[in-house]
Design a protein around this motif. Structure first.
Motif, mmCIF file in Angstrom:
data_model
loop_
_atom_site.group_PDB
_atom_site.id
_atom_site.type_symbol
_atom_site.label_atom_id
_atom_site.label_comp_id
_atom_site.label_asym_id
_atom_site.label_seq_id
_atom_site.Cartn_x
_atom_site.Cartn_y
_atom_site.Cartn_z
ATOM 1 N N LYS A 24 -10.303 -3.470 0.128
ATOM 2 C CA LYS A 24 -9.997 -4.250 -1.076
ATOM 3 C C LYS A 24 -8.938 -3.531 -1.914
ATOM 4 O O LYS A 24 -8.710 -2.339 -1.755
ATOM 5 C CB LYS A 24 -11.265 -4.451 -1.901
ATOM 6 C CG LYS A 24 -12.337 -5.255 -1.167
ATOM 7 C CD LYS A 24 -13.568 -5.439 -2.039
ATOM 8 C CE LYS A 24 -14.680 -6.195 -1.366
ATOM 9 N NZ LYS A 24 -14.342 -7.336 -0.580
ATOM 10 N N VAL A 25 -8.311 -4.281 -2.821
ATOM 11 C CA VAL A 25 -7.334 -3.707 -3.740
ATOM 12 C C VAL A 25 -7.982 -2.544 -4.487
ATOM 13 O O VAL A 25 -9.111 -2.643 -4.956
ATOM 14 C CB VAL A 25 -6.809 -4.774 -4.727
ATOM 15 C CG1 VAL A 25 -5.963 -4.136 -5.813
ATOM 16 C CG2 VAL A 25 -6.008 -5.827 -3.981
ATOM 17 N N GLY A 26 -7.258 -1.436 -4.554
ATOM 18 C CA GLY A 26 -7.750 -0.241 -5.232
ATOM 19 C C GLY A 26 -8.403 0.759 -4.296
ATOM 20 O O GLY A 26 -8.608 1.917 -4.676
ATOM 21 N N HIS A 27 -8.747 0.324 -3.081
ATOM 22 C CA HIS A 27 -9.390 1.246 -2.130
ATOM 23 C C HIS A 27 -8.436 2.395 -1.821
ATOM 24 O O HIS A 27 -7.262 2.182 -1.560
ATOM 25 C CB HIS A 27 -9.759 0.511 -0.830
ATOM 26 C CG HIS A 27 -10.498 1.385 0.132
ATOM 27 N ND1 HIS A 27 -11.850 1.375 0.228
ATOM 28 C CD2 HIS A 27 -10.058 2.333 0.996
ATOM 29 C CE1 HIS A 27 -12.227 2.264 1.136
ATOM 30 N NE2 HIS A 27 -11.149 2.856 1.608
ATOM 31 N N HIS A 28 -8.957 3.618 -1.853
ATOM 32 C CA HIS A 28 -8.151 4.807 -1.561
ATOM 33 C C HIS A 28 -9.026 5.786 -0.792
ATOM 34 O O HIS A 28 -10.029 6.264 -1.321
ATOM 35 C CB HIS A 28 -7.648 5.436 -2.868
ATOM 36 C CG HIS A 28 -6.719 6.592 -2.648
ATOM 37 N ND1 HIS A 28 -6.246 7.348 -3.680
ATOM 38 C CD2 HIS A 28 -6.171 7.126 -1.530
ATOM 39 C CE1 HIS A 28 -5.437 8.305 -3.207
ATOM 40 N NE2 HIS A 28 -5.396 8.185 -1.895
ATOM 41 N N SER A 29 -8.668 6.046 0.439
ATOM 42 C CA SER A 29 -9.393 7.045 1.215
ATOM 43 C C SER A 29 -8.545 7.535 2.379
ATOM 44 O O SER A 29 -7.491 6.984 2.673
ATOM 45 C CB SER A 29 -10.739 6.506 1.712
ATOM 46 O OG SER A 29 -10.553 5.391 2.532
ATOM 47 N N THR A 30 -9.043 8.578 3.025
ATOM 48 C CA THR A 30 -8.373 9.162 4.181
ATOM 49 C C THR A 30 -9.287 9.027 5.387
ATOM 50 O O THR A 30 -10.481 9.309 5.309
ATOM 51 C CB THR A 30 -8.048 10.647 3.929
ATOM 52 O OG1 THR A 30 -7.212 10.742 2.779
ATOM 53 C CG2 THR A 30 -7.331 11.267 5.114
ATOM 54 N N PHE A 31 -8.710 8.577 6.497
ATOM 55 C CA PHE A 31 -9.442 8.381 7.742
ATOM 56 C C PHE A 31 -8.937 9.388 8.762
ATOM 57 O O PHE A 31 -7.731 9.562 8.923
ATOM 58 C CB PHE A 31 -9.214 6.955 8.267
ATOM 59 C CG PHE A 31 -9.621 5.890 7.288
ATOM 60 C CD1 PHE A 31 -10.913 5.392 7.293
ATOM 61 C CD2 PHE A 31 -8.716 5.399 6.360
ATOM 62 C CE1 PHE A 31 -11.296 4.414 6.380
ATOM 63 C CE2 PHE A 31 -9.085 4.428 5.444
ATOM 64 C CZ PHE A 31 -10.382 3.934 5.453
ATOM 65 N N LEU A 62 0.823 -1.196 0.000
ATOM 66 C CA LEU A 62 0.000 0.000 0.000
ATOM 67 C C LEU A 62 0.861 1.252 0.000
ATOM 68 O O LEU A 62 2.034 1.210 0.324
ATOM 69 C CB LEU A 62 -0.907 0.026 1.232
ATOM 70 C CG LEU A 62 -0.258 0.319 2.590
ATOM 71 C CD1 LEU A 62 -1.327 0.720 3.590
ATOM 72 C CD2 LEU A 62 0.492 -0.859 3.129
ATOM 73 N N HIS A 63 0.225 2.312 -0.410
ATOM 74 C CA HIS A 63 0.776 3.639 -0.175
ATOM 75 C C HIS A 63 0.021 4.182 1.021
ATOM 76 O O HIS A 63 -1.180 3.935 1.169
ATOM 77 C CB HIS A 63 0.537 4.565 -1.374
ATOM 78 C CG HIS A 63 1.539 4.402 -2.466
ATOM 79 N ND1 HIS A 63 2.883 4.681 -2.304
ATOM 80 C CD2 HIS A 63 1.399 3.989 -3.747
ATOM 81 C CE1 HIS A 63 3.523 4.449 -3.438
ATOM 82 N NE2 HIS A 63 2.649 4.020 -4.330
ATOM 83 N N TYR A 64 0.732 4.887 1.896
ATOM 84 C CA TYR A 64 0.029 5.536 3.003
ATOM 85 C C TYR A 64 0.711 6.831 3.398
ATOM 86 O O TYR A 64 1.886 7.036 3.156
ATOM 87 C CB TYR A 64 -0.145 4.591 4.207
ATOM 88 C CG TYR A 64 1.102 4.260 4.990
ATOM 89 C CD1 TYR A 64 1.394 4.933 6.178
ATOM 90 C CD2 TYR A 64 1.970 3.258 4.579
ATOM 91 C CE1 TYR A 64 2.511 4.612 6.921
ATOM 92 C CE2 TYR A 64 3.088 2.926 5.318
ATOM 93 C CZ TYR A 64 3.359 3.616 6.484
ATOM 94 O OH TYR A 64 4.471 3.302 7.222
ATOM 95 N N ARG A 65 -0.116 7.692 3.965
ATOM 96 C CA ARG A 65 0.355 8.987 4.455
ATOM 97 C C ARG A 65 -0.240 9.149 5.849
ATOM 98 O O ARG A 65 -1.430 8.929 6.060
ATOM 99 C CB ARG A 65 -0.135 10.112 3.545
ATOM 100 C CG ARG A 65 0.280 11.483 3.966
ATOM 101 C CD ARG A 65 -0.290 12.621 3.091
ATOM 102 N NE ARG A 65 -0.896 12.228 1.845
ATOM 103 C CZ ARG A 65 -0.325 12.369 0.639
ATOM 104 N NH1 ARG A 65 0.873 12.891 0.532
ATOM 105 N NH2 ARG A 65 -0.969 12.002 -0.443
ATOM 106 N N ALA A 121 -4.466 12.058 10.609
ATOM 107 C CA ALA A 121 -5.133 11.647 9.376
ATOM 108 C C ALA A 121 -4.310 10.511 8.789
ATOM 109 O O ALA A 121 -3.075 10.583 8.760
ATOM 110 C CB ALA A 121 -5.217 12.809 8.393
ATOM 111 N N PHE A 122 -4.983 9.449 8.349
ATOM 112 C CA PHE A 122 -4.332 8.252 7.806
ATOM 113 C C PHE A 122 -4.921 8.000 6.429
ATOM 114 O O PHE A 122 -6.058 7.573 6.295
ATOM 115 C CB PHE A 122 -4.582 7.073 8.744
ATOM 116 C CG PHE A 122 -3.918 5.783 8.361
ATOM 117 C CD1 PHE A 122 -2.581 5.723 8.028
ATOM 118 C CD2 PHE A 122 -4.652 4.594 8.372
ATOM 119 C CE1 PHE A 122 -1.975 4.520 7.694
ATOM 120 C CE2 PHE A 122 -4.053 3.389 8.046
ATOM 121 C CZ PHE A 122 -2.716 3.355 7.709
#
Length: 151
Positions: free
Chosen positions: A59-66, A17-20, A142-143
């Motif tokens: 799932k694969v492709g999921h992209h969001s910020t929590f 994954l990519h994460y910030r 923020a994640f």
């Protein structure tokens, strides 16, 4: 025998994954979006458990910020974890002669053979004050995540 669905993140999954991770004010702490993605195994302690919990079921492709409220990701600050350590104890751990400055992260040997760390706050003639809280304890964060692959 149960079948694990590898199309979504499960406990024990290897996740690429990519994460910030950033503070509520936008100060960036970690960002893999501009470099190679990370591959982590859930449950191995590579991410804080609350951050791992967010990944479960994605799932694969999921992209969001929590957005995580103060103290959720790395726990609340505990005033009992701010402690004085005698210089004699530091000597016993082979730390005398080391050049420490306030703000330094110092590792200690735990009685169980593990390691733990504290941030040095101040030093005087007889002792040193350490904060053994996680540096991000009590912080809102923020994640942002983008799931690339799951094994």
């Amino acid at each position: 025998m149960s079948i694990i669905d590898i199309s979504e993140v499960n406990p024990g999954s290897h996740v690429t994954l990519h994460y910030r991770l950033s503070l509520a004010d936008g100060t960036e702490l970690v960002n893999t979006f501009s470099e190679r993605p990370a591959t982590l195994m859930l449950g191995a302690g590579q991410l804080a458990p609350p951050l791992e919990d967010i990944l479960l079921g994605l799932k694969v492709g999921h992209h969001s910020t929590f957005q995580l409220a103060q103290g959720v990701a790395f726990g609340q600050r505990n005033p009992d974890l701010i402690q004085r350590v005698s210089l004699a104890t530091l000597r016993e751990n082979g730390m005398v002669g080391d050049d420490f400055n306030p703000g330094d992260l110092v590792e200690f040997n735990a009685p169980d053979g593990g390691r733990f760390a504290g941030v040095l706050k101040e030093v005087n003639e007889t002792s040193a004050l350490f904060d053994f809280n996680h540096p991000l304890a009590g912080q809102a964060v923020a994640f942002e995540v983008k799931i690339i692959g799951i094994l």
